[in-house]
Enzyme design. Sequence first.
Site, PDB file in Angstrom:
ATOM      1  N   PRO A  89      45.562  12.665  -7.669  1.00  0.00           N
ATOM      2  CA  PRO A  89      45.040  14.025  -7.494  1.00  0.00           C
ATOM      3  C   PRO A  89      45.279  14.901  -8.714  1.00  0.00           C
ATOM      4  O   PRO A  89      44.625  15.924  -8.877  1.00  0.00           O
ATOM      5  CB  PRO A  89      45.826  14.559  -6.276  1.00  0.00           C
ATOM      6  N   GLU A 116      54.179   9.692  -2.517  1.00  0.00           N
ATOM      7  CA  GLU A 116      54.261  10.954  -3.254  1.00  0.00           C
ATOM      8  C   GLU A 116      53.897  10.796  -4.727  1.00  0.00           C
ATOM      9  O   GLU A 116      54.001  11.742  -5.494  1.00  0.00           O
ATOM     10  CB  GLU A 116      55.674  11.546  -3.137  1.00  0.00           C
ATOM     11  N   ARG A 154      27.146   0.222 -11.916  1.00  0.00           N
ATOM     12  CA  ARG A 154      25.691   0.420 -11.878  1.00  0.00           C
ATOM     13  C   ARG A 154      25.140   0.896 -13.215  1.00  0.00           C
ATOM     14  O   ARG A 154      23.915   0.896 -13.426  1.00  0.00           O
ATOM     15  CB  ARG A 154      25.313   1.383 -10.759  1.00  0.00           C
ATOM     16  N   ASP A 169      19.073   8.874 -12.344  1.00  0.00           N
ATOM     17  CA  ASP A 169      19.880   9.316 -11.215  1.00  0.00           C
ATOM     18  C   ASP A 169      20.244  10.786 -11.331  1.00  0.00           C
ATOM     19  O   ASP A 169      20.190  11.377 -12.415  1.00  0.00           O
ATOM     20  CB  ASP A 169      21.191   8.516 -11.151  1.00  0.00           C
TER      21      ASP A 169
END
Length: 261
Positions: A89, A116, A154, A169
């Site tokens: 994160p 954690e 991809r 895309d």
Amino acid sequence: MQFDILTIFPEFFVSPLQEGIIRRAQNEEQIRIGIHNIRDYALDRHHMTDDRPFGGGEGMVMKPEPLADNLKAICADDGVDTRVIMLSPKGAQFNQEAAQRLSKYTRLVFVCGRYEGVDERFREKYVDEELSIGDYVLTGGELAALVVLDAVTRLLPGVLGCGDSATKDSFSCGLLKHAQYTRPRIFEGIAVPEILLSGDHAAIARYRFLESVKLTLERRPELLKATRFSKAEQKILQQEGLLTRIESIVNEYRTESQVTG
């Protein structure tokens, strides 16, 4: 391209990596994927890969030794252009630009954190970069690793059936992709736009370009600050009365950036 994933839950990847484009890319040897169980490199008989944090606090922290030994075992000075990525994160937010950059490497190694977090000493010595797939917390880095792997795969030459698919895309050209339609021509009273049935490829291309611009203006206007339009595209936008609006939005974001900077 070689992908390696370091995880304490190797079974997590069995089904996702055996579906769709990822499976086909492996079968055609365009990519290779190695799943490595960090527990195999634990130092004790209980195969512990985590411990309590120094200084106290909630939760557990992943130990550095199993991670380091696992990484050394699979990347033993083989001379391959490798990038070690920890899913976290705290990482930079993953986007299409990052996917394109990572697709240039020969090998990507994903370290799936848990609990954690990971002992900072391992991160400092062995990790090249940290990536996050969004501002929310997952139970581990496994899902994020799959997202990055899919997005990078991809983009590799020959992986997609149509050579232009990746370049057209959403996000690849700085705009959201226009709406798509298929058979039947009328569904529950709603008809396909007539222009798409005209056979006029130039008119269809213009229509789709404008639809992409309008959709981006509506849903993700901040993307326009990095979009570069050709002179022909600017002319189309001018004719449709959209160019002034776009320039206003771009200037607004630039002003905000200067103020916050």
